[in-house]
Structures are given as structure tokens and as C-alpha cells.
Design an enzyme around this catalytic site. Structure first.
Site, PDB file in Angstrom:
ATOM      1  N   GLU A 261       7.573 -44.233 -50.408  1.00  0.00           N
ATOM      2  CA  GLU A 261       6.479 -44.283 -49.419  1.00  0.00           C
ATOM      3  C   GLU A 261       6.890 -43.650 -48.098  1.00  0.00           C
ATOM      4  O   GLU A 261       6.944 -44.327 -47.076  1.00  0.00           O
ATOM      5  CB  GLU A 261       6.117 -45.742 -49.099  1.00  0.00           C
ATOM      6  CG  GLU A 261       5.904 -46.638 -50.257  1.00  0.00           C
ATOM      7  CD  GLU A 261       6.011 -48.118 -49.877  1.00  0.00           C
ATOM      8  OE1 GLU A 261       5.537 -48.933 -50.651  1.00  0.00           O
ATOM      9  OE2 GLU A 261       6.572 -48.429 -48.813  1.00  0.00           O
ATOM     10  N   CYS A 330       1.106 -46.113 -14.279  1.00  0.00           N
ATOM     11  CA  CYS A 330       1.680 -46.816 -13.137  1.00  0.00           C
ATOM     12  C   CYS A 330       2.709 -47.845 -13.544  1.00  0.00           C
ATOM     13  O   CYS A 330       2.543 -49.037 -13.367  1.00  0.00           O
ATOM     14  CB  CYS A 330       0.573 -47.375 -12.259  1.00  0.00           C
ATOM     15  SG  CYS A 330      -0.261 -46.006 -11.455  1.00  0.00           S
ATOM     16  N   GLU A 331       3.719 -47.388 -14.205  1.00  0.00           N
ATOM     17  CA  GLU A 331       4.997 -48.054 -14.380  1.00  0.00           C
ATOM     18  C   GLU A 331       5.926 -46.948 -14.876  1.00  0.00           C
ATOM     19  O   GLU A 331       5.474 -45.834 -15.081  1.00  0.00           O
ATOM     20  CB  GLU A 331       4.915 -49.225 -15.350  1.00  0.00           C
ATOM     21  CG  GLU A 331       4.505 -48.899 -16.756  1.00  0.00           C
ATOM     22  CD  GLU A 331       4.471 -50.168 -17.608  1.00  0.00           C
ATOM     23  OE1 GLU A 331       5.523 -50.480 -18.176  1.00  0.00           O
ATOM     24  OE2 GLU A 331       3.416 -50.814 -17.689  1.00  0.00           O
TER      25      GLU A 331
HETATM   26  C1  LIG Z   1       6.366 -47.965 -42.217  1.00  0.00           C
HETATM   27  C2  LIG Z   1       6.499 -48.083 -43.665  1.00  0.00           C
HETATM   28  C3  LIG Z   1       6.861 -46.963 -44.438  1.00  0.00           C
HETATM   29  C4  LIG Z   1       7.147 -45.597 -43.857  1.00  0.00           C
HETATM   30  O1  LIG Z   1       8.307 -45.540 -43.126  1.00  0.00           O
HETATM   31  P1  LIG Z   1       8.790 -44.119 -42.542  1.00  0.00           P
HETATM   32  O2  LIG Z   1      10.037 -44.435 -41.815  1.00  0.00           O
HETATM   33  O3  LIG Z   1       7.715 -43.615 -41.641  1.00  0.00           O
HETATM   34  O4  LIG Z   1       8.987 -43.199 -43.670  1.00  0.00           O
HETATM   35  C5  LIG Z   1       6.920 -47.138 -45.803  1.00  0.00           C
HETATM   36  N1  LIG Z   1       6.658 -48.320 -46.385  1.00  0.00           N
HETATM   37  C6  LIG Z   1       6.304 -49.415 -45.668  1.00  0.00           C
HETATM   38  C7  LIG Z   1       6.015 -50.685 -46.368  1.00  0.00           C
HETATM   39  C8  LIG Z   1       6.222 -49.335 -44.291  1.00  0.00           C
HETATM   40  O5  LIG Z   1       5.881 -50.413 -43.591  1.00  0.00           O
END
Ligand SMILES: *Cc1c(COP(=O)(O)O)cnc(C)c1O
Length: 403
Positions: A261, A330-331
């Protein structure tokens, strides 16, 4: 870097205004292809983690590449469905959400990942037949170095691998259909060997459930933000990981689907953020460039100490000088300290690199500012894929009351 697919970035800024996000579809496509081609397994499915950049047009693009979608909220699922994804190609991998949100996701027909016992029991008693995936935290420390640890003991994510007997008890007594085992620790994959060792731990969990047919190793792929940054060598990782995975499948005489993913890896270097210099201000110690943006549009430098390369594309051949690039909030909102930029004048356009992942998607209306427009360059043409916000966007959800 003055052109994307033959189109001048400065022309895009003249046309759409600043601040502006611009994305290069060809870069996303080559990132996706490079990723997929790095693995040599019979069945690989890549789900783009859309929290990195969730514009519907970007989701459509990933669908056209053949990717699935990884969503962490029911709203992301709905965006995915709008983009045309089939629910079966959507993974729902949330953390600490309510039963009601899970119920909603079940109705939408997407693949559910569970990451705590409470929900495992809820699913067991409410939806015993629905296939689920269980997120495991491997708690593996490698060499005691936090940078290369894969899933730490204090993490809120997943169910601890040490609680496997309890998982088994719940799954067996409810006769649950565990279709997948998931691990995403968010750690950087720099050393394939360490990640593979953690993966092997996860495979020992898979052995406990006959119903499993996919194993999801999440993400953690690191990209370079500056020269000499360490990044995941995807080809080496893919080769070593595939060998390990194929061996595992052969030993079990079962062909598991391999899932990843990636979010950042797909889109980070495909995005550019363009801002205009409003003020060049010399103080006693520093020369500041004050730009028409801030932490409301790109928070990673302030939030994570992230480094984004910044270039003055209006004066690419100018003399190099040292600047601190700061925002208008504004910080203290500092984008970069002591950067060598070619001489910056008022109204010059500065270009931030690696602005595809976790930039627009983390933007806000802080200081009651509008979020920028987003433009996609695709097949050599520019498309406005999100309009710049207007005043009505700030007021629309605020009923007017008499005080
Ligand atoms: C955020 C996330 C990703 C992606 O992570 P990257 O570092 O952007 O590749 C994949 N799986 C889950 C469950 C996430 O929460």
C-alpha cells in the site's frame, strides 16, 4: 525543472495563480510501473494509499494504472467509489474508528481490516461471515536503532503479535473468515533484510489461519527529498522480497496474493508547490523570503522537520544567496533555513519539490486562508483538478445567529 511534460511551470502559475499545486501524471505512472515491475511474484496487488494525495482525479489516474485503493476513512472510500473503483479493489485500513463507521464500510462492500480486539469481537458477533483482514504489530526492533525498527512496542497500531493466541481464540469461536493478514508499521524500508525478517514473523501468523489468501505488507517505502538522501532501492527490495515470499508459498503449497500500500512512493516526487515571494526582508542576522503561503498549505517542514527542496524558478541563473524561506502565518512557519537560492526578488515564483505526498492532503484553513488550487498535467495538457477556495468556503458551514 522548469517544465512538466513540455508545459512551462511559470505559464501554469500565470494561468492559475499562486500558490498552486501541480502534479505530473507521467511521474506517477513511472513510479507505479517501477514499483510493480520490481516484484516477481505470481499475484501482486498494489493499493495506492490515498491519504497521501486524495484528489479524485489522482484516484482516477491510479485506477487507470491498474492500482487498487487503500483508505483510512469512510470519506476516502466514498472518494474512491466516486473515482470509479470497484469496492472489491478498496482496502479499508482505519485505526480507532467507531462501529458505525465500520458498519458503513461493510455496506459499501469494501475489504475490512481490523486492528483491535474490541472490533474483532464486534465483527465476530455481528458479521461472522464477512471476510476480514487482521492488522498485526510485529514489535520487531532491529539493532536497537529506532530508525530501523519495524513496529515498536509503544505503537497504537495493530494487534500485538504476542497476543496471537487470543486472536485465534476469538476467530475460532466466532468461526470468522480471516482472508488477510496485514502489517504496516510506517517504518522506513532502507534495509531489505530487516524488513524481510519482520515479514517472516508475520508469515508465522499466517500459518495459524487456513482461510488467509492475501498478505498485506503495508508501506514504508522511503523517497529522497534531497541529494544523497537514503531511499528504498525498490528493485533490490522487490527482488529479495519476492524470493522470500515465493519460497514461503512453495513451502505451504499455496499461492498467496501479495499486497502493498504505497502512498508517498507513488506521488511524492510527482508534485510541485509554487508560491510567490511577497517580501524579501533583511534583518540583522538573516535574509528572509516571505511567501504567499505557509504551514496552512504545506505543513511538513514545521510538523515533521521535513526538508523540501526550494528553487527560484523566476531567476534560475541568478547569483546564489542564502535565505530563510518563511510563510505568512502569524506564528513561526519556516519552510527552510539557510537555503542557497538564486537571488530572490519580490514577486518571484519559488518551487517546492516533493510536494505530491502529504502536502495538499494535510492543508488547512488556518488564519482563515484559502487552500490553493491543484492542477494535473496529463498527456501534455493541464487540467484544473481543484479550484482555489473562496470566501464562501470559509463561511458555508457556519449558521448565522443573532448575538
Ligand atoms: C499511511 C499508510 C500507508 C502509506 O504510507 P506511505 O508512507 O505514504 O507509503 C499505507 N498503509 C496504511 C495502513 C497507512 O496508514
Amino acid at each position: 525543472m522548469l517544465e512538466i511534460q513540455g508545459l512551462s511551470i511559470l505559464d501554469m502559475v500565470s494561468k492559475y495563480g499562486a500558490p498552486l499545486y501541480i502534479y505530473d501524471s507521467s511521474k506517477m505512472e513511472s513510479n507505479y510501473k517501477q514499483f510493480v515491475n520490481a516484484f516477481d511474484v505470481p499475484s501482486l496487488k498494489v493499493h495506492y494509499a490515498c491519504k497521501a494525495l486524495s484528489n479524485i482525479s489522482i484516484l482516477k489516474l491510479f485506477k487507470s494504472f491498474g492500482a487498487g485503493l487503500d483508505c483510512v476513512s469512510s470519506q476516502e472510500i466514498r472518494l474512491g467509489l466516486l473515482a470509479g473503483f470497484d469496492p472489491k479493489d478498496i482496502l479499508f485500513t482505519p485505526n480507532n474508528i467507531s462501529e458505525a463507521e465500520y458498519d458503513f464500510a461493510v455496506k459499501l462492500g469494501v475489504n475490512i481490516t481490523i486492528d483491535n480486539f474490541e472490533m474483532l469481537e464486534y465483527f465476530g458477533s455481528t458479521y461472522p461471515g464477512i471476510p476480514v483482514c487482521i492488522r498485526i504489530n510485529p514489535h520487531m526492533m532491529a539493532g536497537g536503532n529506532r530508525k530501523i525498527s519495524v513496529g515498536h512496542i509503544g505503537s497504537k497500531f495493530g494487534i500485538s503479535i504476542h497476543q496471537l493466541p487470543l486472536i485465534e481464540r476469538i476467530v475460532n469461536s466466532f468461526k470468522m473468515n480471516v482472508k488477510g493478514i496485514h502489517v504496516h508499521t510506517g517504518s522506513d524500508i532502507l534495509d531489505s533484510e530487516i524488513f524481510i525478517r519482520a515479514a517472516q514473523l508475520i508469515l508465522s501468523v499466517v500459518d495459524k489461519f487456513e482461510t488467509v489468501d492475501f498478505i498485506d505488507f503495508g508501506s514504508g517505502f522511503k523517497v529522497a527529498y534531497k541529494e544523497n538522501d537514503l531511499s528504498t532501492d525498490i528493485n533490490e527490495f522487490g527482488k529479495e522480497f519476492s524470493e522470500m515470499f515465493n519460497k514461503y508459498c512453495v513451502a505451504r503449497d499455496k499461492q498467496y496474493d501479495l499486497h502493498f500500500e504505497p502512498g508517498k512512493y507513488m506521488v511524492s516526487d510527482a508534485g510541485y508547490f509554487l508560491v510567490k515571494s511577497n517580501v524579501v526582508k533583511q534583518t540583522t542576522a538573516t535574509t528572509f523570503v516571505g511567501v504567499d503561503s505557509g504551514m496552512n498549505h504545506l505543513i511538513r517542514p514545521m510538523f515533521y522537520d521535513a526538508y523540501h527542496e526550494i528553487k527560484n524558478i523566476s531567476n534560475p541563473d541568478g547569483k546564489k544567496k542564502i535565505y530563510s524561506v518563511v510563510g505568512y502565518i502569524c506564528e513561526s512557519d519556516t519552510f527552510g533555513v539557510d537555503r542557497q537560492l538564486t537571488e530572490v526578488r519580490k514577486d518571484d515564483i519559488l518551487c517546492f519539490s516533493n510536494a505530491g505526498a502529504y502536502c495538499y492532503s494535510m492543508s488547512s484553513n488556518y488564519n482563515s486562508r484559502y487552500r490553493p488550487a491543484e492542477v494535473l498535467i496529463h498527456d501534455g495538457k493541464d487540467y484544473l483538478i481543484r479550484e482555489r477556495e473562496k470566501f464562501e468556503d470559509l463561511t458555508r458551514n457556519q449558521p448565522s445567529i443573532e448575538i
